[in-house]
Design a protein around this motif. Structure first.
Motif, PDB file in Angstrom:
ATOM      1  N   SER A 113     -26.695 -53.351  -1.080  1.00  0.00           N
ATOM      2  CA  SER A 113     -27.007 -54.745  -1.395  1.00  0.00           C
ATOM      3  C   SER A 113     -27.036 -54.991  -2.901  1.00  0.00           C
ATOM      4  O   SER A 113     -26.801 -56.099  -3.365  1.00  0.00           O
ATOM      5  CB  SER A 113     -28.345 -55.149  -0.766  1.00  0.00           C
ATOM      6  OG  SER A 113     -29.407 -54.412  -1.337  1.00  0.00           O
ATOM      7  N   ARG A 114     -27.310 -53.928  -3.689  1.00  0.00           N
ATOM      8  CA  ARG A 114     -27.316 -54.041  -5.152  1.00  0.00           C
ATOM      9  C   ARG A 114     -25.981 -53.643  -5.768  1.00  0.00           C
ATOM     10  O   ARG A 114     -25.834 -53.657  -6.989  1.00  0.00           O
ATOM     11  CB  ARG A 114     -28.427 -53.164  -5.750  1.00  0.00           C
ATOM     12  CG  ARG A 114     -29.824 -53.552  -5.306  1.00  0.00           C
ATOM     13  CD  ARG A 114     -30.882 -52.947  -6.219  1.00  0.00           C
ATOM     14  NE  ARG A 114     -30.741 -51.511  -6.367  1.00  0.00           N
ATOM     15  CZ  ARG A 114     -31.334 -50.613  -5.584  1.00  0.00           C
ATOM     16  NH1 ARG A 114     -32.086 -51.009  -4.574  1.00  0.00           N
ATOM     17  NH2 ARG A 114     -31.175 -49.324  -5.790  1.00  0.00           N
ATOM     18  N   PRO A 118     -23.137 -44.562  -3.631  1.00  0.00           N
ATOM     19  CA  PRO A 118     -23.873 -43.297  -3.516  1.00  0.00           C
ATOM     20  C   PRO A 118     -23.593 -42.357  -4.672  1.00  0.00           C
ATOM     21  O   PRO A 118     -24.463 -41.622  -5.108  1.00  0.00           O
ATOM     22  CB  PRO A 118     -23.377 -42.726  -2.185  1.00  0.00           C
ATOM     23  CG  PRO A 118     -22.892 -43.904  -1.425  1.00  0.00           C
ATOM     24  CD  PRO A 118     -22.351 -44.861  -2.447  1.00  0.00           C
ATOM     25  N   LYS A 119     -22.353 -42.369  -5.188  1.00  0.00           N
ATOM     26  CA  LYS A 119     -22.000 -41.486  -6.300  1.00  0.00           C
ATOM     27  C   LYS A 119     -22.780 -41.867  -7.552  1.00  0.00           C
ATOM     28  O   LYS A 119     -23.257 -41.014  -8.300  1.00  0.00           O
ATOM     29  CB  LYS A 119     -20.499 -41.556  -6.569  1.00  0.00           C
ATOM     30  CG  LYS A 119     -20.003 -40.524  -7.576  1.00  0.00           C
ATOM     31  CD  LYS A 119     -18.495 -40.533  -7.670  1.00  0.00           C
ATOM     32  CE  LYS A 119     -17.998 -39.440  -8.616  1.00  0.00           C
ATOM     33  NZ  LYS A 119     -16.516 -39.421  -8.692  1.00  0.00           N
ATOM     34  N   GLN A 120     -22.925 -43.183  -7.793  1.00  0.00           N
ATOM     35  CA  GLN A 120     -23.687 -43.641  -8.951  1.00  0.00           C
ATOM     36  C   GLN A 120     -25.168 -43.323  -8.804  1.00  0.00           C
ATOM     37  O   GLN A 120     -25.855 -43.051  -9.782  1.00  0.00           O
ATOM     38  CB  GLN A 120     -23.511 -45.160  -9.116  1.00  0.00           C
ATOM     39  CG  GLN A 120     -22.108 -45.575  -9.525  1.00  0.00           C
ATOM     40  CD  GLN A 120     -21.915 -47.077  -9.442  1.00  0.00           C
ATOM     41  OE1 GLN A 120     -22.572 -47.760  -8.666  1.00  0.00           O
ATOM     42  NE2 GLN A 120     -21.007 -47.600 -10.256  1.00  0.00           N
ATOM     43  N   ALA A 121     -25.652 -43.374  -7.571  1.00  0.00           N
ATOM     44  CA  ALA A 121     -27.082 -43.175  -7.332  1.00  0.00           C
ATOM     45  C   ALA A 121     -27.476 -41.710  -7.251  1.00  0.00           C
ATOM     46  O   ALA A 121     -28.653 -41.383  -7.308  1.00  0.00           O
ATOM     47  CB  ALA A 121     -27.493 -43.870  -6.034  1.00  0.00           C
ATOM     48  N   ALA A 122     -26.491 -40.813  -7.113  1.00  0.00           N
ATOM     49  CA  ALA A 122     -26.800 -39.394  -6.913  1.00  0.00           C
ATOM     50  C   ALA A 122     -27.531 -38.811  -8.116  1.00  0.00           C
ATOM     51  O   ALA A 122     -27.169 -39.049  -9.258  1.00  0.00           O
ATOM     52  CB  ALA A 122     -25.513 -38.616  -6.662  1.00  0.00           C
ATOM     53  N   GLN A 123     -28.571 -38.048  -7.855  1.00  0.00           N
ATOM     54  CA  GLN A 123     -29.352 -37.400  -8.900  1.00  0.00           C
ATOM     55  C   GLN A 123     -29.647 -35.969  -8.480  1.00  0.00           C
ATOM     56  O   GLN A 123     -29.841 -35.692  -7.297  1.00  0.00           O
ATOM     57  CB  GLN A 123     -30.676 -38.137  -9.130  1.00  0.00           C
ATOM     58  CG  GLN A 123     -30.515 -39.561  -9.607  1.00  0.00           C
ATOM     59  CD  GLN A 123     -31.857 -40.245  -9.764  1.00  0.00           C
ATOM     60  OE1 GLN A 123     -32.898 -39.658  -9.516  1.00  0.00           O
ATOM     61  NE2 GLN A 123     -31.822 -41.483 -10.179  1.00  0.00           N
ATOM     62  N   PRO A 124     -29.691 -35.046  -9.450  1.00  0.00           N
ATOM     63  CA  PRO A 124     -30.049 -33.668  -9.105  1.00  0.00           C
ATOM     64  C   PRO A 124     -31.439 -33.617  -8.477  1.00  0.00           C
ATOM     65  O   PRO A 124     -32.343 -34.338  -8.892  1.00  0.00           O
ATOM     66  CB  PRO A 124     -30.024 -32.956 -10.471  1.00  0.00           C
ATOM     67  CG  PRO A 124     -29.188 -33.824 -11.347  1.00  0.00           C
ATOM     68  CD  PRO A 124     -29.413 -35.224 -10.866  1.00  0.00           C
TER      69      PRO A 124
END
Length: 216
Positions: A113-114, A118-124
């Motif tokens: 919605s924003r 998922p690739k941008q939101a991925a974090q270690p």
């Protein structure tokens, strides 16, 4: 007549991961067989989705489900799954036109919605990524529990708890949360609380809304 029995040996078969909460929390609430079939089709498609995608489009679900349960069963089952929040829906622009898309958890829906991929939101060491990699898809029922745990426990603890659960072949959030609760109450390694977690914070998690998951 088509043989619908499973093969005597499942060796070589690919397995589709389903979260534990699907069996413990979702299934008891599903009363309609059409809804159950739609939900299972949804998880099957999501499991096989290629690339960084966290949703299934209405067209994809329709094309797969209708030959399995018929058009009427598909529509009634989908309505029930959305009403019960087993599947979450959002209207999204797909190739220049609006289409309903479906998600397994609120985190994925919020990102979509924003406009965050998922690739941008991925974090270690992200607790959600750890869950999906080691247990399976995150449902709305377990997403809030993961969010609460991420607020209380250090990221390193969470990653190590997942590793311990995998090594013990205990791939469930219930088992992992008990590891974290034990470390918080008894101390980890040195017997002392590590920097980054407070005793009151751990007790809040143990005694709060999700305390039933970390019983002593």
């Amino acid at each position: 007549m088509t043989n619908k029995n499973l093969p005597a040996s499942l060796r070589g078969e690919e397995f589709v991961l389903l979260p534990e909460s699907f069996f413990t929390q979702a299934i008891p609430e599903i009363e309609d067989i059409a809804e159950l079939k739609v939900v299972l089709c949804f998880f099957y498609l999501l499991h096989h989705k290629q690339g960084y995608h966290e949703f299934i489009t209405h067209g994809e679900l329709l094309s797969y489900c209708v030959p399995v349960i018929g058009e009427q069963g598909f529509h009634s089952g989908l309505r029930a799954a959305i009403k019960g929040e087993v599947i979450l829906s959002l209207s999204k622009d797909i190739n220049g036109r609006q289409e309903d898309v479906y998600f397994a958890n609120k985190e994925a829906l919020d990102r979509a919605s924003r406009g965050i991929t998922p690739k941008q939101a991925a974090q270690p060491l992200n607790i959600f990524a750890l869950y999906e990699q080691n247990i399976g898809l995150i449902t709305p029922l377990v997403a809030e529990e993961l969010k609460e745990a991420a607020k209380v426990y250090p990221a390193q603890w969470i990653e190590e708890a997942f590793k311990e659960a995998v090594n013990m072949n205990k791939r469930s959030w219930k088992y992992i949360s008990r590891i974290l609760e034990r470390w918080a109450s008894e101390g980890k390694d040195s017997g002392e609380y590590r920097q980054g977690i407070k005793k009151s914070g751990a007790n809040k998690y143990i005694k709060g809304r999700y305390g039933h998951l970390v019983k002593r």
